[in-house]
Design an enzyme around this catalytic site. Structure first.
Site, mmCIF file in Angstrom:
data_model
loop_
_atom_site.group_PDB
_atom_site.id
_atom_site.type_symbol
_atom_site.label_atom_id
_atom_site.label_comp_id
_atom_site.label_asym_id
_atom_site.label_seq_id
_atom_site.Cartn_x
_atom_site.Cartn_y
_atom_site.Cartn_z
ATOM 1 N N GLU A 12 -71.174 55.390 -12.799
ATOM 2 C CA GLU A 12 -70.601 56.619 -13.366
ATOM 3 C C GLU A 12 -71.680 57.685 -13.532
ATOM 4 O O GLU A 12 -71.437 58.882 -13.365
ATOM 5 C CB GLU A 12 -69.908 56.296 -14.706
ATOM 6 C CG GLU A 12 -68.573 55.594 -14.465
ATOM 7 C CD GLU A 12 -68.159 54.614 -15.546
ATOM 8 O OE1 GLU A 12 -68.673 54.684 -16.673
ATOM 9 O OE2 GLU A 12 -67.293 53.764 -15.240
ATOM 10 N N GLY A 62 -62.876 49.525 -13.527
ATOM 11 C CA GLY A 62 -61.773 50.153 -14.246
ATOM 12 C C GLY A 62 -60.490 50.251 -13.439
ATOM 13 O O GLY A 62 -59.566 50.969 -13.810
ATOM 14 N N SER A 64 -63.934 45.041 -13.542
ATOM 15 C CA SER A 64 -62.664 44.423 -13.945
ATOM 16 C C SER A 64 -62.792 42.938 -14.281
ATOM 17 O O SER A 64 -61.889 42.148 -13.985
ATOM 18 C CB SER A 64 -61.591 44.641 -12.878
ATOM 19 O OG SER A 64 -61.340 46.030 -12.711
ATOM 20 N N HIS A 80 -75.984 53.293 -13.831
ATOM 21 C CA HIS A 80 -74.565 52.940 -13.761
ATOM 22 C C HIS A 80 -73.872 53.871 -12.762
ATOM 23 O O HIS A 80 -74.216 55.050 -12.667
ATOM 24 C CB HIS A 80 -73.911 53.046 -15.145
ATOM 25 C CG HIS A 80 -72.531 52.463 -15.167
ATOM 26 N ND1 HIS A 80 -71.437 53.172 -14.718
ATOM 27 C CD2 HIS A 80 -72.080 51.233 -15.511
ATOM 28 C CE1 HIS A 80 -70.368 52.389 -14.814
ATOM 29 N NE2 HIS A 80 -70.728 51.220 -15.296
ATOM 30 N N GLU A 128 -72.109 46.087 -9.296
ATOM 31 C CA GLU A 128 -70.805 46.607 -9.700
ATOM 32 C C GLU A 128 -70.203 47.406 -8.547
ATOM 33 O O GLU A 128 -70.536 48.589 -8.370
ATOM 34 C CB GLU A 128 -70.954 47.534 -10.918
ATOM 35 C CG GLU A 128 -71.481 46.846 -12.151
ATOM 36 C CD GLU A 128 -71.035 47.571 -13.418
ATOM 37 O OE1 GLU A 128 -70.434 46.905 -14.269
ATOM 38 O OE2 GLU A 128 -71.260 48.790 -13.541
ATOM 39 N N ASN A 172 -70.380 46.935 -21.882
ATOM 40 C CA ASN A 172 -70.662 48.360 -21.719
ATOM 41 C C ASN A 172 -69.462 49.107 -22.301
ATOM 42 O O ASN A 172 -68.411 49.170 -21.673
ATOM 43 C CB ASN A 172 -70.856 48.693 -20.232
ATOM 44 C CG ASN A 172 -70.965 50.194 -19.996
ATOM 45 O OD1 ASN A 172 -71.114 50.975 -20.941
ATOM 46 N ND2 ASN A 172 -70.908 50.595 -18.733
ATOM 47 N N TRP A 173 -69.647 49.628 -23.482
ATOM 48 C CA TRP A 173 -68.535 50.328 -24.155
ATOM 49 C C TRP A 173 -68.211 51.657 -23.477
ATOM 50 O O TRP A 173 -67.183 52.249 -23.758
ATOM 51 C CB TRP A 173 -68.890 50.587 -25.622
ATOM 52 C CG TRP A 173 -68.880 49.384 -26.509
ATOM 53 C CD1 TRP A 173 -68.791 48.063 -26.143
ATOM 54 C CD2 TRP A 173 -68.960 49.393 -27.949
ATOM 55 N NE1 TRP A 173 -68.816 47.257 -27.245
ATOM 56 C CE2 TRP A 173 -68.921 48.049 -28.370
ATOM 57 C CE3 TRP A 173 -69.080 50.396 -28.908
ATOM 58 C CZ2 TRP A 173 -68.984 47.685 -29.718
ATOM 59 C CZ3 TRP A 173 -69.147 50.035 -30.243
ATOM 60 C CH2 TRP A 173 -69.094 48.690 -30.640
ATOM 61 N N LYS A 174 -69.111 52.147 -22.657
ATOM 62 C CA LYS A 174 -68.973 53.490 -22.068
ATOM 63 C C LYS A 174 -68.796 54.495 -23.209
ATOM 64 O O LYS A 174 -69.308 54.266 -24.302
ATOM 65 C CB LYS A 174 -67.834 53.524 -21.050
ATOM 66 C CG LYS A 174 -67.996 52.389 -20.016
ATOM 67 C CD LYS A 174 -67.124 52.514 -18.812
ATOM 68 C CE LYS A 174 -67.412 51.347 -17.864
ATOM 69 N NZ LYS A 174 -66.710 51.448 -16.606
ATOM 70 N N GLY A 190 -66.827 46.177 -18.880
ATOM 71 C CA GLY A 190 -66.433 47.483 -19.394
ATOM 72 C C GLY A 190 -65.262 47.348 -20.346
ATOM 73 O O GLY A 190 -65.410 46.968 -21.507
ATOM 74 N N GLY A 191 -64.069 47.656 -19.847
ATOM 75 C CA GLY A 191 -62.855 47.695 -20.672
ATOM 76 C C GLY A 191 -62.675 46.478 -21.573
ATOM 77 O O GLY A 191 -62.343 46.609 -22.760
HETATM 78 P P1 13P Z 1 -64.584 47.545 -16.162
HETATM 79 O O1 13P Z 1 -64.922 46.159 -16.669
HETATM 80 O O2 13P Z 1 -63.775 48.342 -17.128
HETATM 81 O O3 13P Z 1 -64.021 47.505 -14.781
HETATM 82 O O4 13P Z 1 -65.971 48.329 -16.059
HETATM 83 C C1 13P Z 1 -67.037 47.728 -15.409
HETATM 84 C C2 13P Z 1 -68.257 48.522 -15.696
HETATM 85 O O5 13P Z 1 -68.417 49.633 -15.219
HETATM 86 C C3 13P Z 1 -69.244 47.954 -16.617
HETATM 87 O O6 13P Z 1 -70.423 48.659 -16.581
#
Ligand code: 13P
Length: 251
Positions: A98, A174, A213, A96, A168, A9-11, A234-235
């Site tokens: 967010e 994050g 994470s 998600h 999640e 997930n590049w966000k 994510g990251g």
């Molecule tokens: P991180 O891997 O950056 O913690 O993000 C997780 C996430 O929200 C994937 O959708």
């Protein structure tokens, strides 16, 4: 036997130049190594065409990060499920945390998006998870069940045979704080048990990803848990070597 899935997930990150390097390295590695797991990257909409151009013909799939509950029409700013399939997306994230927290998406709204994605032939990756306050209040199970139940009520348990669930925990996203494999396993088992109450076969085949994470250093121990069927990253999905190592851990 459930095939593991690693979803990036590049966000809201990426630029053409950097994406090209990242996608090309992923495409080359996946083609060469033929991982025994599935891999997909959920990129921002403006870059779906680029993902398609670079990943076509490789084992790596691509998808969106959100989808409208509406069909095409007068909905300025929205992206329909049909547009995502037009760009050969296979997956789309729905709900998600967010989007739930920052853009006010309700359980019912998420259920509507899930139904729209499924209706267009996309595999929805339904994200669920509790906040730190909810975990500390001891209501993790309740929260995750409520989020899942909204989708079950709207689309029925059979729909989950064509979907993926991602657990999640919001406090692990994050933050560098990962749920321990045992903490994650406990919630994954609870999700599977909830689905099994409605249909044991669907529950047995359902892939439940862990997100929060995940990195190369902790992926293998998470993926070794019996009810963790891959990850939503994510990251670490923005760093080719990290993401590739996570895919290798799932393979
Ligand atoms: P991180 O891997 O950056 O913690 O993000 C997780 C996430 O929200 C994937 O959708």
């Amino acid at each position: 036997m459930r095939t593991k899935l690693v979803a990036g997930n590049w966000k809201m990150n990426g630029r053409l130049h950097d994406n090209a390097a990242l996608l090309t390295s992923l495409q080359l590695t996946a083609t060469k190594l033929k991982w025994g797991c599935q891999v997909t990257v959920c990129v921002p909409c403006p870059y779906l065409t680029q993902a398609r151009a670079i990943l076509s013909g490789s084992p790596v799939m691509w998808g969106g990060q959100d989808v409208s509950e509406h069909g095409d029409g007068a909905y300025t700013g929205e992206v329909s499920a049909g547009m995502l399939t037009d760009l050969h997306c296979t997956h789309v994230l729905v709900g998600h945390s967010e989007r739930r927290a920052l853009f006010g998406e309700s359980d019912q709204g998420v259920a509507a998006k899930f139904a729209a994605a499924l209706g267009a032939g996309l595999v929805p990756i339904l994200c669920v998870g509790e906040t730190l306050a909810e975990r500390e209040a001891g209501i993790t199970g309740e929260v995750v069940t409520r989020q899942l139940d909204a989708v079950l009520a709207r689309s029925g348990v059979a729909a989950l045979a064509k979907a993926v669930v991602a657990y999640e925990p919001v406090w692990a996203i994050g933050t560098g704080k990962t749920a321990s494999p045992q903490q994650a396993q406990e919630v994954h088992a609870l999700i599977r048990a909830r689905v099994a109450r409605d249909d044991a076969a669907v529950a047995g085949g359902l892939r439940i990803l862990y997100g929060g994470s995940v990195k190369a250093a902790n992926a293998a121990e998470l993926f070794a848990m019996p009810d963790i069927d891959g990850g939503l990253i994510g990251g670490a999905s923005l760093v080719a070597a990290e993401f590739i190592a996570i895919c290798a851990a799932a393979a």
